[in-house]
Design a protein around this motif. Structure first.
Motif, short mmCIF file in Angstrom:
data_model
loop_
_atom_site.label_atom_id
_atom_site.label_comp_id
_atom_site.label_asym_id
_atom_site.label_seq_id
_atom_site.Cartn_x
_atom_site.Cartn_y
_atom_site.Cartn_z
N LYS A 147 -4.01 1.53 18.83
CA LYS A 147 -5.36 1.30 18.33
C LYS A 147 -5.59 1.91 16.96
CE LYS A 147 -7.49 5.32 20.60
NZ LYS A 147 -8.55 5.76 21.54
N ASN A 148 -4.72 2.82 16.53
CA ASN A 148 -4.86 3.46 15.22
C ASN A 148 -4.09 2.73 14.12
OD1 ASN A 148 -6.46 5.51 16.29
ND2 ASN A 148 -4.70 6.80 16.77
N ALA A 149 -3.49 1.60 14.45
CA ALA A 149 -2.67 0.88 13.47
C ALA A 149 -3.53 0.23 12.39
CB ALA A 149 -1.82 -0.18 14.16
N THR A 150 -3.04 0.28 11.17
CA THR A 150 -3.65 -0.40 10.02
C THR A 150 -2.69 -1.48 9.54
OG1 THR A 150 -4.88 1.56 9.31
CG2 THR A 150 -4.49 -0.13 7.65
N TYR A 151 -3.22 -2.66 9.26
CA TYR A 151 -2.39 -3.79 8.84
C TYR A 151 -2.78 -4.21 7.42
CZ TYR A 151 -1.83 -3.90 13.91
OH TYR A 151 -1.60 -3.55 15.21
N CYS A 152 -1.77 -4.48 6.62
CA CYS A 152 -2.00 -4.86 5.22
C CYS A 152 -1.16 -6.09 4.89
CB CYS A 152 -1.62 -3.73 4.26
SG CYS A 152 -2.25 -2.09 4.74
N VAL A 153 -1.67 -6.91 3.98
CA VAL A 153 -0.94 -8.08 3.48
C VAL A 153 -0.95 -8.01 1.95
CG1 VAL A 153 -0.77 -10.59 3.41
CG2 VAL A 153 -1.63 -9.47 5.47
N HIS A 154 0.24 -8.01 1.37
CA HIS A 154 0.36 -7.97 -0.09
C HIS A 154 1.19 -9.15 -0.57
CE1 HIS A 154 0.95 -6.71 -4.19
NE2 HIS A 154 2.25 -6.64 -4.01
N PHE A 155 0.69 -9.83 -1.60
CA PHE A 155 1.41 -10.95 -2.22
C PHE A 155 2.13 -10.41 -3.46
CE2 PHE A 155 -1.90 -12.75 0.32
CZ PHE A 155 -1.35 -13.90 0.86
N PRO A 156 3.47 -10.35 -3.43
CA PRO A 156 4.21 -9.79 -4.56
C PRO A 156 3.83 -10.44 -5.89
CG PRO A 156 5.68 -10.14 -2.71
CD PRO A 156 4.37 -10.78 -2.34
N HIS A 157 3.84 -9.62 -6.93
CA HIS A 157 3.54 -10.03 -8.30
C HIS A 157 2.06 -10.42 -8.47
CE1 HIS A 157 7.86 -9.97 -8.44
NE2 HIS A 157 7.96 -11.03 -7.66
N THR A 158 1.21 -9.98 -7.58
CA THR A 158 -0.24 -10.17 -7.72
C THR A 158 -0.93 -8.84 -7.46
OG1 THR A 158 -0.81 -10.62 -5.39
CG2 THR A 158 0.06 -12.47 -6.70
N PRO A 159 -2.14 -8.65 -7.99
CA PRO A 159 -2.85 -7.39 -7.78
C PRO A 159 -3.74 -7.40 -6.53
CG PRO A 159 -4.02 -8.71 -9.39
CD PRO A 159 -2.83 -9.53 -8.96
N MET A 166 -9.69 0.52 8.11
CA MET A 166 -8.91 1.74 8.06
C MET A 166 -9.74 2.91 8.56
SD MET A 166 -6.87 1.40 4.42
CE MET A 166 -8.30 0.86 3.47
N LYS A 167 -9.07 3.86 9.20
CA LYS A 167 -9.74 5.09 9.61
C LYS A 167 -10.14 5.88 8.38
CE LYS A 167 -8.98 4.65 14.13
NZ LYS A 167 -10.05 4.57 15.14
N ALA A 168 -11.33 6.47 8.41
CA ALA A 168 -11.83 7.21 7.25
C ALA A 168 -10.88 8.35 6.86
CB ALA A 168 -13.22 7.75 7.54
N ALA A 169 -10.23 8.96 7.86
CA ALA A 169 -9.37 10.12 7.59
C ALA A 169 -8.09 9.74 6.86
CB ALA A 169 -9.04 10.82 8.90
N THR A 170 -7.67 8.48 6.98
CA THR A 170 -6.39 8.07 6.39
C THR A 170 -6.54 7.03 5.28
OG1 THR A 170 -6.13 6.34 8.08
CG2 THR A 170 -5.18 8.52 8.57
#
Length: 360
Positions: A147-159, A166-170
Protein backbone atom coordinates in the motif's frame (compact mmCIF):
# COMPACT_ATOMS: atom_id res chain seq x y z
CA UNK A 1 3.54 -15.91 4.47
CA UNK A 2 3.53 -12.17 3.84
CA UNK A 3 4.95 -12.63 0.32
CA UNK A 4 2.21 -15.17 -0.48
CA UNK A 5 -0.49 -12.66 0.49
CA UNK A 6 1.16 -9.93 -1.58
CA UNK A 7 1.13 -12.19 -4.65
CA UNK A 8 -2.56 -12.97 -4.09
CA UNK A 9 -3.43 -9.27 -3.76
CA UNK A 10 -1.57 -8.36 -6.94
CA UNK A 11 -3.02 -11.23 -8.97
CA UNK A 12 -6.49 -10.39 -7.66
CA UNK A 13 -6.41 -7.18 -9.73
CA UNK A 14 -6.35 -9.15 -12.98
CA UNK A 15 -9.26 -10.64 -14.85
CA UNK A 16 -9.14 -14.37 -15.43
CA UNK A 17 -8.34 -13.99 -19.15
CA UNK A 18 -5.39 -11.69 -18.29
CA UNK A 19 -3.61 -14.14 -15.97
CA UNK A 20 -1.83 -16.31 -18.56
CA UNK A 21 -0.30 -13.48 -20.73
CA UNK A 22 0.80 -11.51 -17.65
CA UNK A 23 2.38 -14.54 -15.97
CA UNK A 24 4.09 -15.44 -19.24
CA UNK A 25 5.60 -11.97 -19.47
CA UNK A 26 6.50 -12.10 -15.78
CA UNK A 27 8.70 -15.13 -16.50
CA UNK A 28 9.28 -16.40 -12.95
CA UNK A 29 7.32 -19.64 -13.29
CA UNK A 30 9.27 -21.15 -16.18
CA UNK A 31 7.96 -24.54 -17.27
CA UNK A 32 5.55 -24.62 -14.32
CA UNK A 33 3.34 -22.14 -16.14
CA UNK A 34 2.24 -24.92 -18.52
CA UNK A 35 1.18 -27.06 -15.56
CA UNK A 36 -1.45 -24.54 -14.43
CA UNK A 37 -5.03 -25.22 -15.45
CA UNK A 38 -6.49 -21.76 -16.09
CA UNK A 39 -10.00 -23.18 -16.36
CA UNK A 40 -10.05 -23.50 -12.59
CA UNK A 41 -11.19 -20.67 -10.31
CA UNK A 42 -9.00 -17.59 -9.85
CA UNK A 43 -8.32 -18.59 -6.25
CA UNK A 44 -6.99 -21.99 -7.38
CA UNK A 45 -4.85 -20.42 -10.10
CA UNK A 46 -3.40 -17.96 -7.56
CA UNK A 47 -2.49 -20.89 -5.29
CA UNK A 48 -0.76 -22.71 -8.16
CA UNK A 49 1.20 -19.55 -9.04
CA UNK A 50 2.41 -19.04 -5.48
CA UNK A 51 3.38 -22.72 -5.07
CA UNK A 52 5.18 -22.76 -8.42
CA UNK A 53 7.10 -19.60 -7.60
CA UNK A 54 8.13 -20.87 -4.14
CA UNK A 55 9.40 -24.10 -5.70
CA UNK A 56 11.48 -22.17 -8.24
CA UNK A 57 12.73 -19.63 -5.70
CA UNK A 58 12.64 -21.08 -2.15
CA UNK A 59 14.44 -18.00 -0.81
CA UNK A 60 12.39 -15.55 -2.87
CA UNK A 61 13.46 -13.24 -5.68
CA UNK A 62 14.23 -9.51 -5.20
CA UNK A 63 12.42 -8.28 -8.34
CA UNK A 64 9.54 -10.77 -8.53
CA UNK A 65 6.94 -8.78 -6.59
CA UNK A 66 7.85 -5.44 -8.19
CA UNK A 67 7.78 -6.76 -11.75
CA UNK A 68 4.44 -8.54 -11.29
CA UNK A 69 2.96 -5.45 -9.64
CA UNK A 70 4.06 -3.23 -12.55
CA UNK A 71 2.72 -5.65 -15.16
CA UNK A 72 -0.67 -5.68 -13.42
CA UNK A 73 -0.59 -1.88 -13.11
CA UNK A 74 -0.01 -1.48 -16.85
CA UNK A 75 -3.19 -3.48 -17.48
CA UNK A 76 -5.28 -1.42 -15.03
CA UNK A 77 -3.54 1.94 -14.67
CA UNK A 78 -6.93 3.70 -14.85
CA UNK A 79 -7.74 2.44 -11.35
CA UNK A 80 -5.31 5.01 -9.93
CA UNK A 81 -5.21 8.78 -10.04
CA UNK A 82 -2.10 10.24 -11.68
CA UNK A 83 -0.57 13.71 -11.50
CA UNK A 84 1.72 15.25 -14.13
CA UNK A 85 4.99 16.99 -13.25
CA UNK A 86 7.19 19.04 -15.54
CA UNK A 87 10.97 18.87 -15.13
CA UNK A 88 12.87 22.13 -15.59
CA UNK A 89 16.43 22.55 -16.76
CA UNK A 90 18.86 25.43 -16.61
CA UNK A 91 19.25 27.44 -19.79
CA UNK A 92 21.60 25.88 -22.38
CA UNK A 93 22.25 22.81 -20.20
CA UNK A 94 21.27 19.49 -21.88
CA UNK A 95 19.47 17.00 -19.62
CA UNK A 96 21.27 13.78 -18.72
CA UNK A 97 18.42 11.57 -19.91
CA UNK A 98 18.42 7.77 -19.72
CA UNK A 99 16.36 5.44 -21.93
CA UNK A 100 17.72 2.06 -20.84
CA UNK A 101 15.58 0.67 -17.98
CA UNK A 102 18.47 -1.14 -16.24
CA UNK A 103 20.73 1.90 -16.26
CA UNK A 104 17.82 4.09 -15.14
CA UNK A 105 17.10 1.72 -12.24
CA UNK A 106 20.74 1.73 -11.13
CA UNK A 107 20.93 5.53 -11.10
CA UNK A 108 17.59 5.92 -9.35
CA UNK A 109 18.49 3.30 -6.73
CA UNK A 110 21.71 5.17 -6.02
CA UNK A 111 19.88 8.48 -5.55
CA UNK A 112 17.06 7.06 -3.42
CA UNK A 113 19.56 5.10 -1.33
CA UNK A 114 20.82 8.37 0.13
CA UNK A 115 17.53 8.91 2.00
CA UNK A 116 16.05 5.40 2.21
CA UNK A 117 18.00 2.40 3.44
CA UNK A 118 15.26 -0.16 2.89
CA UNK A 119 13.18 -0.07 -0.28
CA UNK A 120 12.07 -2.02 -3.34
CA UNK A 121 12.68 -0.56 -6.80
CA UNK A 122 11.65 -1.94 -10.18
CA UNK A 123 11.77 -0.35 -13.65
CA UNK A 124 10.15 -1.78 -16.78
CA UNK A 125 9.85 -0.42 -20.32
CA UNK A 126 6.34 -0.38 -21.76
CA UNK A 127 5.09 1.45 -24.87
CA UNK A 128 8.20 3.66 -25.13
CA UNK A 129 7.89 4.74 -21.48
CA UNK A 130 9.74 3.75 -18.31
CA UNK A 131 7.35 2.48 -15.62
CA UNK A 132 8.80 2.75 -12.13
CA UNK A 133 7.67 1.15 -8.87
CA UNK A 134 9.09 2.53 -5.61
CA UNK A 135 8.13 0.86 -2.36
CA UNK A 136 9.75 2.34 0.75
CA UNK A 137 9.76 0.80 4.22
CA UNK A 138 8.71 2.95 7.17
CA UNK A 139 11.39 1.48 9.43
CA UNK A 140 14.73 -0.25 9.01
CA UNK A 141 13.36 -3.56 10.37
CA UNK A 142 10.03 -3.72 8.53
CA UNK A 143 9.46 -4.87 4.96
CA UNK A 144 8.05 -2.40 2.39
CA UNK A 145 4.26 -2.68 2.24
CA UNK A 146 2.29 -2.89 -1.00
CA UNK A 147 0.00 0.00 0.00
CA UNK A 148 3.01 2.33 0.35
CA UNK A 149 4.13 1.84 -3.26
CA UNK A 150 4.53 4.87 -5.53
CA UNK A 151 4.30 4.44 -9.31
CA UNK A 152 5.86 6.74 -11.89
CA UNK A 153 5.86 6.88 -15.70
CA UNK A 154 8.63 8.74 -17.53
CA UNK A 155 8.93 9.21 -21.29
CA UNK A 156 12.66 9.33 -22.16
CA UNK A 157 13.95 12.53 -23.77
CA UNK A 158 10.94 14.51 -22.50
CA UNK A 159 10.54 16.66 -19.36
CA UNK A 160 7.33 14.86 -18.33
CA UNK A 161 6.91 12.69 -15.23
CA UNK A 162 3.52 11.13 -14.38
CA UNK A 163 3.16 9.99 -10.77
CA UNK A 164 0.54 8.40 -8.51
CA UNK A 165 -0.23 9.82 -5.07
CA UNK A 166 2.91 10.05 -2.95
CA UNK A 167 3.24 9.92 0.81
CA UNK A 168 4.04 13.35 2.23
CA UNK A 169 7.05 11.94 4.11
CA UNK A 170 8.71 10.61 0.94
CA UNK A 171 7.40 12.88 -1.83
CA UNK A 172 10.21 15.47 -1.82
CA UNK A 173 12.96 12.83 -1.76
CA UNK A 174 11.40 10.90 -4.65
CA UNK A 175 10.94 14.03 -6.79
CA UNK A 176 14.49 15.20 -6.07
CA UNK A 177 15.85 11.78 -7.02
CA UNK A 178 14.21 12.01 -10.46
CA UNK A 179 15.55 15.56 -10.89
CA UNK A 180 19.10 14.38 -10.16
CA UNK A 181 18.92 11.21 -12.26
CA UNK A 182 17.56 13.00 -15.33
CA UNK A 183 19.89 16.00 -15.04
CA UNK A 184 17.31 18.73 -14.43
CA UNK A 185 17.33 21.49 -11.84
CA UNK A 186 13.70 21.58 -10.63
CA UNK A 187 10.32 19.87 -10.86
CA UNK A 188 6.87 21.50 -10.98
CA UNK A 189 3.33 20.23 -10.54
CA UNK A 190 1.45 21.50 -13.62
CA UNK A 191 -1.98 20.82 -12.05
CA UNK A 192 -2.98 18.14 -14.52
CA UNK A 193 -4.50 15.00 -13.01
CA UNK A 194 -6.52 12.06 -14.29
CA UNK A 195 -6.76 8.29 -14.62
CA UNK A 196 -5.78 7.76 -18.26
CA UNK A 197 -1.97 7.78 -18.53
CA UNK A 198 -2.04 7.93 -22.34
CA UNK A 199 -4.29 11.01 -22.34
CA UNK A 200 -2.21 12.75 -19.66
CA UNK A 201 0.91 12.10 -21.71
CA UNK A 202 -0.81 13.35 -24.88
CA UNK A 203 -2.01 16.55 -23.19
CA UNK A 204 1.38 17.33 -21.63
CA UNK A 205 3.61 16.30 -24.55
CA UNK A 206 1.46 17.55 -27.46
CA UNK A 207 -0.37 20.52 -25.97
CA UNK A 208 0.46 22.69 -28.99
CA UNK A 209 -0.97 20.16 -31.45
CA UNK A 210 -4.42 19.58 -30.00
CA UNK A 211 -7.77 20.62 -31.44
CA UNK A 212 -7.77 21.10 -35.19
CA UNK A 213 -3.94 20.80 -35.24
CA UNK A 214 -4.25 17.15 -34.21
CA UNK A 215 -4.94 16.32 -37.87
CA UNK A 216 -1.35 17.29 -38.73
CA UNK A 217 0.13 15.33 -35.81
CA UNK A 218 -1.86 12.23 -36.80
CA UNK A 219 -1.13 12.63 -40.54
CA UNK A 220 -4.79 13.08 -41.43
CA UNK A 221 -4.30 16.04 -43.77
CA UNK A 222 -4.51 15.47 -47.51
CA UNK A 223 -1.10 16.41 -48.90
CA UNK A 224 -2.47 16.47 -52.46
CA UNK A 225 -5.90 18.11 -52.19
CA UNK A 226 -6.11 18.73 -55.94
CA UNK A 227 -5.61 15.11 -56.93
CA UNK A 228 -8.65 13.16 -58.02
CA UNK A 229 -8.32 10.05 -55.89
CA UNK A 230 -11.12 8.06 -54.39
CA UNK A 231 -13.26 9.90 -51.89
CA UNK A 232 -12.98 8.89 -48.27
CA UNK A 233 -15.81 6.66 -47.14
CA UNK A 234 -18.18 8.55 -44.90
CA UNK A 235 -18.84 7.27 -41.41
CA UNK A 236 -22.29 6.65 -39.99
CA UNK A 237 -22.22 9.93 -38.05
CA UNK A 238 -21.51 11.81 -41.29
CA UNK A 239 -24.33 10.26 -43.26
CA UNK A 240 -27.10 12.72 -43.93
CA UNK A 241 -30.62 11.98 -42.79
CA UNK A 242 -32.79 11.19 -45.80
CA UNK A 243 -36.15 11.00 -44.02
CA UNK A 244 -38.36 13.52 -45.94
CA UNK A 245 -40.44 14.17 -42.82
CA UNK A 246 -37.48 15.76 -41.01
CA UNK A 247 -36.92 19.41 -41.84
CA UNK A 248 -34.04 21.42 -40.39
CA UNK A 249 -35.19 24.98 -39.79
CA UNK A 250 -31.76 26.12 -38.59
CA UNK A 251 -29.49 24.24 -41.02
CA UNK A 252 -27.22 27.24 -41.57
CA UNK A 253 -26.71 27.88 -37.83
CA UNK A 254 -26.08 24.19 -37.21
CA UNK A 255 -23.43 24.04 -39.93
CA UNK A 256 -21.76 27.16 -38.59
CA UNK A 257 -21.77 25.77 -35.04
CA UNK A 258 -20.19 22.49 -36.15
CA UNK A 259 -17.50 24.35 -38.10
CA UNK A 260 -16.59 26.40 -35.02
CA UNK A 261 -16.45 23.28 -32.84
CA UNK A 262 -14.33 21.48 -35.44
CA UNK A 263 -11.90 24.41 -35.53
CA UNK A 264 -11.75 24.40 -31.72
CA UNK A 265 -11.61 20.68 -30.89
CA UNK A 266 -10.75 19.05 -34.20
CA UNK A 267 -12.42 15.96 -35.72
CA UNK A 268 -10.66 13.37 -33.52
CA UNK A 269 -11.75 11.93 -30.15
CA UNK A 270 -10.68 14.17 -27.29
CA UNK A 271 -8.10 13.15 -24.65
CA UNK A 272 -9.75 11.58 -21.62
CA UNK A 273 -10.07 13.71 -18.49
CA UNK A 274 -12.48 12.67 -15.76
CA UNK A 275 -12.58 16.05 -14.01
CA UNK A 276 -12.06 19.74 -14.72
CA UNK A 277 -12.21 22.12 -11.77
CA UNK A 278 -12.50 25.91 -11.76
CA UNK A 279 -11.90 28.08 -8.71
CA UNK A 280 -13.63 31.44 -9.21
CA UNK A 281 -12.26 34.65 -7.67
CA UNK A 282 -14.21 37.19 -9.72
CA UNK A 283 -16.93 39.75 -9.22
CA UNK A 284 -20.45 38.38 -9.21
CA UNK A 285 -22.00 38.90 -12.66
CA UNK A 286 -25.44 37.42 -12.04
CA UNK A 287 -27.19 40.40 -10.45
CA UNK A 288 -30.15 39.95 -12.77
CA UNK A 289 -30.78 36.49 -11.30
CA UNK A 290 -29.78 37.30 -7.71
CA UNK A 291 -30.58 40.95 -6.92
CA UNK A 292 -29.50 40.45 -3.32
CA UNK A 293 -25.88 40.17 -4.49
CA UNK A 294 -25.97 43.56 -6.21
CA UNK A 295 -24.22 45.41 -3.38
CA UNK A 296 -21.42 42.91 -2.93
CA UNK A 297 -18.12 44.59 -3.80
CA UNK A 298 -15.61 41.87 -2.96
CA UNK A 299 -14.72 38.85 -5.11
CA UNK A 300 -17.21 36.00 -5.37
CA UNK A 301 -15.58 32.72 -4.32
CA UNK A 302 -16.87 29.36 -5.52
CA UNK A 303 -15.75 26.14 -7.15
CA UNK A 304 -17.22 24.62 -10.30
CA UNK A 305 -16.53 21.01 -11.27
CA UNK A 306 -17.20 19.14 -14.50
CA UNK A 307 -17.02 15.38 -13.95
CA UNK A 308 -17.63 12.42 -16.24
CA UNK A 309 -15.98 9.68 -18.25
CA UNK A 310 -14.56 12.20 -20.77
CA UNK A 311 -15.15 15.82 -19.80
CA UNK A 312 -13.52 17.50 -22.82
CA UNK A 313 -15.64 15.38 -25.16
CA UNK A 314 -18.67 16.30 -23.04
CA UNK A 315 -17.92 20.03 -23.34
CA UNK A 316 -17.68 19.63 -27.12
CA UNK A 317 -21.04 17.83 -27.13
CA UNK A 318 -22.64 20.68 -25.15
CA UNK A 319 -21.89 22.93 -28.10
CA UNK A 320 -23.17 20.35 -30.59
CA UNK A 321 -26.51 19.99 -28.83
CA UNK A 322 -26.93 23.78 -28.35
CA UNK A 323 -26.76 23.45 -24.57
CA UNK A 324 -23.79 25.86 -24.59
CA UNK A 325 -23.28 29.05 -26.57
CA UNK A 326 -20.72 28.71 -29.37
CA UNK A 327 -17.95 29.86 -29.55
CA UNK A 328 -17.16 28.61 -26.06
CA UNK A 329 -15.13 30.80 -23.65
CA UNK A 330 -11.37 30.19 -23.64
CA UNK A 331 -11.33 28.46 -20.25
CA UNK A 332 -13.55 25.73 -21.77
CA UNK A 333 -12.42 25.72 -25.39
CA UNK A 334 -8.68 25.60 -24.70
CA UNK A 335 -8.52 22.99 -21.94
CA UNK A 336 -6.79 20.50 -24.27
CA UNK A 337 -4.08 23.05 -25.14
CA UNK A 338 -3.41 24.34 -21.61
CA UNK A 339 -2.17 20.98 -20.23
CA UNK A 340 -3.98 21.32 -16.90
CA UNK A 341 -7.43 20.71 -15.48
CA UNK A 342 -7.35 22.81 -12.30
CA UNK A 343 -7.91 26.52 -12.99
CA UNK A 344 -8.24 29.76 -11.04
CA UNK A 345 -10.44 32.32 -12.84
CA UNK A 346 -9.84 35.94 -11.85
CA UNK A 347 -10.88 39.34 -13.15
CA UNK A 348 -8.42 40.69 -15.72
CA UNK A 349 -7.12 43.48 -13.49
CA UNK A 350 -6.41 41.09 -10.62
CA UNK A 351 -4.88 38.47 -12.93
CA UNK A 352 -2.52 41.06 -14.49
CA UNK A 353 -1.45 42.21 -11.02
CA UNK A 354 -0.71 38.62 -10.00
CA UNK A 355 1.47 38.16 -13.10
CA UNK A 356 3.37 41.38 -12.37
CA UNK A 357 3.92 40.36 -8.73
CA UNK A 358 5.29 36.97 -9.79
CA UNK A 359 7.75 38.63 -12.18
CA UNK A 360 9.16 41.04 -9.58
Amino acid sequence: MMEREIFRKILGRLRKDELRPVLQEWGHLGKRLHEIDFSHSKHSVHSYVVKGFMKNYPNGHPDAVGKLDLLCLQKHSAKRTWAVYHLKKEQDSPPNDVADPKEFEQRLRRELGVDFKKMELCVLQHEKALWVRICISKGSKTKPMLKNATYCVHFPHTPVLIVTNMKAATAESIKQAFVNVLGYCDIQDIRLTGRCVKSLAQLSLNKYSQGSFSQYRLNQVDLQPLSHGKKRKRTESEESITDPRIVFVNQKEKKQRLEILNDTFGPNPQPTLEKIEYKLETKFHGNHYAPGMRNQTGPFHCRVKFEGTSVIEGIKNLGKTELAVVPLPDHLAKVHSLAKNHFVLQDKSKANKSVQDSQT
